[in-house]
Design a protein around this motif. Structure first.
Motif, PDB file in Angstrom:
ATOM      1  N   TYR A  74       0.855  -1.172   0.000  1.00 46.22           N
ATOM      2  CA  TYR A  74       0.000   0.000   0.000  1.00 46.22           C
ATOM      3  C   TYR A  74       0.895   1.227   0.000  1.00 46.22           C
ATOM      4  CZ  TYR A  74       0.974  -1.096   4.900  1.00 46.22           C
ATOM      5  OH  TYR A  74       1.598  -1.455   6.067  1.00 46.22           O
ATOM      6  N   LEU A  75       0.332   2.363  -0.342  1.00 44.37           N
ATOM      7  CA  LEU A  75       1.115   3.588  -0.438  1.00 44.37           C
ATOM      8  C   LEU A  75       1.644   4.005   0.924  1.00 44.37           C
ATOM      9  CD1 LEU A  75      -1.210   5.545  -2.853  1.00 44.37           C
ATOM     10  CD2 LEU A  75       0.940   4.406  -3.424  1.00 44.37           C
ATOM     11  N   GLN A  76       2.854   4.548   0.913  1.00 46.20           N
ATOM     12  CA  GLN A  76       3.525   4.959   2.146  1.00 46.20           C
ATOM     13  C   GLN A  76       3.697   6.474   2.183  1.00 46.20           C
ATOM     14  OE1 GLN A  76       4.282   2.733   4.490  1.00 46.20           O
ATOM     15  NE2 GLN A  76       3.539   1.057   3.210  1.00 46.20           N
ATOM     16  N   PRO A  77       3.696   7.074   3.361  1.00 49.48           N
ATOM     17  CA  PRO A  77       4.062   8.496   3.460  1.00 49.48           C
ATOM     18  C   PRO A  77       5.487   8.709   2.945  1.00 49.48           C
ATOM     19  CG  PRO A  77       3.069   7.712   5.504  1.00 49.48           C
ATOM     20  CD  PRO A  77       3.344   6.501   4.668  1.00 49.48           C
ATOM     21  N   VAL A  78       5.697   9.824   2.269  1.00 49.53           N
ATOM     22  CA  VAL A  78       7.030  10.153   1.751  1.00 49.53           C
ATOM     23  C   VAL A  78       7.358  11.594   2.127  1.00 49.53           C
ATOM     24  CG1 VAL A  78       6.903   8.526  -0.166  1.00 49.53           C
ATOM     25  CG2 VAL A  78       6.136  10.879  -0.502  1.00 49.53           C
ATOM     26  N   GLN A  79       8.656  11.883   2.191  1.00 46.27           N
ATOM     27  CA  GLN A  79       9.127  13.215   2.515  1.00 46.27           C
ATOM     28  C   GLN A  79      10.195  13.635   1.511  1.00 46.27           C
ATOM     29  OE1 GLN A  79       9.485  10.655   5.092  1.00 46.27           O
ATOM     30  NE2 GLN A  79       7.321  11.052   5.550  1.00 46.27           N
ATOM     31  N   TYR A  80      10.047  14.822   0.977  1.00 51.60           N
ATOM     32  CA  TYR A  80      11.045  15.430   0.100  1.00 51.60           C
ATOM     33  C   TYR A  80      11.411  16.794   0.689  1.00 51.60           C
ATOM     34  CZ  TYR A  80       9.508  12.185  -3.619  1.00 51.60           C
ATOM     35  OH  TYR A  80       9.190  11.082  -4.366  1.00 51.60           O
ATOM     36  N   GLY A  81      12.620  17.244   0.419  1.00 52.75           N
ATOM     37  CA  GLY A  81      12.965  18.558   0.912  1.00 52.75           C
ATOM     38  C   GLY A  81      14.376  18.979   0.560  1.00 52.75           C
ATOM     39  N   VAL A  82      14.818  20.042   1.216  1.00 54.53           N
ATOM     40  CA  VAL A  82      16.156  20.615   1.019  1.00 54.53           C
ATOM     41  C   VAL A  82      16.785  20.830   2.388  1.00 54.53           C
ATOM     42  CG1 VAL A  82      17.470  22.591   0.136  1.00 54.53           C
ATOM     43  CG2 VAL A  82      15.478  21.757  -1.123  1.00 54.53           C
ATOM     44  N   GLY A  83      18.064  20.555   2.490  1.00 52.91           N
ATOM     45  CA  GLY A  83      18.760  20.749   3.752  1.00 52.91           C
ATOM     46  C   GLY A  83      20.220  21.087   3.541  1.00 52.91           C
ATOM     47  N   VAL A  84      20.926  21.302   4.649  1.00 52.40           N
ATOM     48  CA  VAL A  84      22.354  21.605   4.623  1.00 52.40           C
ATOM     49  C   VAL A  84      23.071  20.621   5.543  1.00 52.40           C
ATOM     50  CG1 VAL A  84      24.127  23.289   5.271  1.00 52.40           C
ATOM     51  CG2 VAL A  84      22.052  24.049   4.101  1.00 52.40           C
ATOM     52  N   PHE A  85      24.188  20.074   5.065  1.00 50.50           N
ATOM     53  CA  PHE A  85      25.061  19.252   5.903  1.00 50.50           C
ATOM     54  C   PHE A  85      26.282  20.071   6.250  1.00 50.50           C
ATOM     55  CE2 PHE A  85      28.601  16.333   6.601  1.00 50.50           C
ATOM     56  CZ  PHE A  85      28.051  15.477   7.559  1.00 50.50           C
ATOM     57  N   GLN A  86      26.504  20.284   7.553  1.00 48.18           N
ATOM     58  CA  GLN A  86      27.644  21.078   8.000  1.00 48.18           C
ATOM     59  C   GLN A  86      28.103  20.599   9.370  1.00 48.18           C
ATOM     60  OE1 GLN A  86      26.829  25.298   8.288  1.00 48.18           O
ATOM     61  NE2 GLN A  86      28.989  25.813   7.982  1.00 48.18           N
ATOM     62  N   ASP A  87      29.408  20.486   9.542  1.00 43.28           N
ATOM     63  CA  ASP A  87      30.002  20.098  10.829  1.00 43.28           C
ATOM     64  C   ASP A  87      29.411  18.785  11.351  1.00 43.28           C
ATOM     65  OD1 ASP A  87      31.521  22.452  10.802  1.00 43.28           O
ATOM     66  OD2 ASP A  87      29.923  23.586  11.790  1.00 43.28           O
ATOM     67  N   GLY A  88      29.193  17.843  10.453  1.00 42.09           N
ATOM     68  CA  GLY A  88      28.737  16.513  10.849  1.00 42.09           C
ATOM     69  C   GLY A  88      27.257  16.390  11.137  1.00 42.09           C
ATOM     70  N   SER A  89      26.458  17.414  10.807  1.00 43.92           N
ATOM     71  CA  SER A  89      25.031  17.377  11.118  1.00 43.92           C
ATOM     72  C   SER A  89      24.197  17.783   9.908  1.00 43.92           C
ATOM     73  CB  SER A  89      24.700  18.316  12.280  1.00 43.92           C
ATOM     74  OG  SER A  89      25.377  17.917  13.454  1.00 43.92           O
ATOM     75  N   PHE A  90      22.995  17.208   9.835  1.00 41.16           N
ATOM     76  CA  PHE A  90      22.029  17.563   8.801  1.00 41.16           C
ATOM     77  C   PHE A  90      21.063  18.609   9.360  1.00 41.16           C
ATOM     78  CE2 PHE A  90      23.299  13.207   7.764  1.00 41.16           C
ATOM     79  CZ  PHE A  90      23.586  13.319   6.406  1.00 41.16           C
ATOM     80  N   HIS A  91      20.830  19.678   8.585  1.00 39.38           N
ATOM     81  CA  HIS A  91      19.924  20.742   8.999  1.00 39.38           C
ATOM     82  C   HIS A  91      18.865  20.925   7.907  1.00 39.38           C
ATOM     83  CE1 HIS A  91      22.826  21.813  12.146  1.00 39.38           C
ATOM     84  NE2 HIS A  91      23.758  21.675  11.203  1.00 39.38           N
ATOM     85  N   GLN A  92      17.627  20.657   8.237  1.00 38.75           N
ATOM     86  CA  GLN A  92      16.540  20.742   7.272  1.00 38.75           C
ATOM     87  C   GLN A  92      16.117  22.189   7.061  1.00 38.75           C
ATOM     88  OE1 GLN A  92      13.301  17.809   7.626  1.00 38.75           O
ATOM     89  NE2 GLN A  92      11.890  19.532   7.471  1.00 38.75           N
ATOM     90  N   LEU A  93      15.975  22.580   5.772  1.00 36.91           N
ATOM     91  CA  LEU A  93      15.538  23.933   5.433  1.00 36.91           C
ATOM     92  C   LEU A  93      14.068  23.972   5.036  1.00 36.91           C
ATOM     93  CD1 LEU A  93      18.624  25.172   3.386  1.00 36.91           C
ATOM     94  CD2 LEU A  93      18.106  25.588   5.795  1.00 36.91           C
ATOM     95  N   LYS A  94      13.623  22.986   4.279  1.00 35.50           N
ATOM     96  CA  LYS A  94      12.212  22.898   3.917  1.00 35.50           C
ATOM     97  C   LYS A  94      11.861  21.445   3.634  1.00 35.50           C
ATOM     98  CE  LYS A  94      12.366  23.518  -1.135  1.00 35.50           C
ATOM     99  NZ  LYS A  94      11.797  24.278  -2.273  1.00 35.50           N
ATOM    100  N   GLU A  95      10.574  21.128   3.775  1.00 34.14           N
ATOM    101  CA  GLU A  95      10.128  19.750   3.570  1.00 34.14           C
ATOM    102  C   GLU A  95       8.705  19.736   3.018  1.00 34.14           C
ATOM    103  OE1 GLU A  95      10.507  15.852   6.240  1.00 34.14           O
ATOM    104  OE2 GLU A  95       8.864  17.130   6.927  1.00 34.14           O
ATOM    105  N   THR A  96       8.448  18.807   2.117  1.00 30.65           N
ATOM    106  CA  THR A  96       7.102  18.523   1.623  1.00 30.65           C
ATOM    107  C   THR A  96       6.774  17.084   1.962  1.00 30.65           C
ATOM    108  OG1 THR A  96       7.306  20.081  -0.217  1.00 30.65           O
ATOM    109  CG2 THR A  96       5.606  18.378  -0.396  1.00 30.65           C
ATOM    110  N   GLN A  97       5.642  16.871   2.636  1.00 27.53           N
ATOM    111  CA  GLN A  97       5.228  15.520   3.016  1.00 27.53           C
ATOM    112  C   GLN A  97       3.984  15.124   2.244  1.00 27.53           C
ATOM    113  OE1 GLN A  97       5.034  14.540   7.178  1.00 27.53           O
ATOM    114  NE2 GLN A  97       6.510  16.116   7.747  1.00 27.53           N
ATOM    115  N   LEU A  98       3.972  13.879   1.780  1.00 25.52           N
ATOM    116  CA  LEU A  98       2.770  13.296   1.184  1.00 25.52           C
ATOM    117  C   LEU A  98       2.289  12.203   2.126  1.00 25.52           C
ATOM    118  CD1 LEU A  98       3.749  12.930  -2.590  1.00 25.52           C
ATOM    119  CD2 LEU A  98       2.502  14.792  -1.482  1.00 25.52           C
TER     120      LEU A  98
END
Length: 219
Positions: free
Chosen positions: A54-78
């Protein structure tokens, strides 16, 4: 990059009771590098813990990786809660559009803040290699190195001939991806993600059966 997961969604959209392999997608598509060495990237994530068709929730977006960490800038969820037929068609259309966006090359519309240009062409590698060849070329033991991924994961390779993919070499760090085939016949190195919903009902930790996971490793 998105072929396997989209195939799952289209193939299983009309089924609700049958089950198959569980899968996870946690992919990065780098866009740009700034003067501080941070990476701007697109991301795509989804999980299917039970292997349900069956269909699953999905997430798309844009982020920044800096100093060993991921930082999310924007996200679209279905989301997929109690989809009716028209909503299912809308979901599939939206997912197809977002998939095309994710796979597309960097454009000026994708850039944020101090990321001024799409400048990754000189750093592109796009090469498959064995774990042994990777260690010889980059002097990195992936069994010991810290790999940064969007979901907690552990590196695994059945042997030194297992295959991984080097996407980008930024000098101080590499962007890799690991493609775990549903067929156990494929000798692929893996980033094993814990299937927490399933593991919560078991006496041991269970990992997803297949999928694609991106990872960043410092040299």
């Amino acid at each position: 990059m998105r072929t396997i997961s989209l195939l799952f969604l289209l193939l299983f959209s009309s089924l609700s009771l049958a089950t198959g392999p569980s899968y996870v997608e946690a992919q990065l598509n780098p866009l740009a590098l700034n003067a501080q060495g941070a990476i701007l990237y697109k991301f795509f994530t989804t999980t299917n813990s039970s292997g349900g068709h069956y269909l699953q929730p999905v997430q798309y977006g844009v982020g920044v990786f800096q100093d060993g960490s991921f930082h999310q800038l924007k996200e679209t969820q279905l989301n997929t809660n109690t989809l009716t037929d028209p909503e299912e068609a809308f979901y599939l259309a939206q997912n197809a559009a977002l998939s095309t966006w994710f796979d597309a090359r960097c454009s000026q519309d994708d850039l944020f803040t101090d990321f001024k240009t799409c400048n990754l062409a000189p750093y592109s590698v796009k090469q498959a290699m064995s774990v042994k060849a990777f260690k010889a070329k980059y002097a990195i033991d992936l069994h010991q190195a810290k790999l940064h991924s969007l979901m907690p994961a552990k590196f695994y390779a059945a042997n030194e001939d297992s295959t991984l993919f080097v996407d980008y070499d930024f000098g101080k760090m590499l962007v890799l991806h690991f493609k775990q085939e549903c067929s156990l016949e494929e000798n692929q190195a893996q980033m094993m993600v814990i299937n927490k919903p399933l593991s919560d009902h078991m006496e041991e930790e269970i990992t997803y059966d297949c999928g694609t996971v991106s990872a960043i490793v410092y040299k």
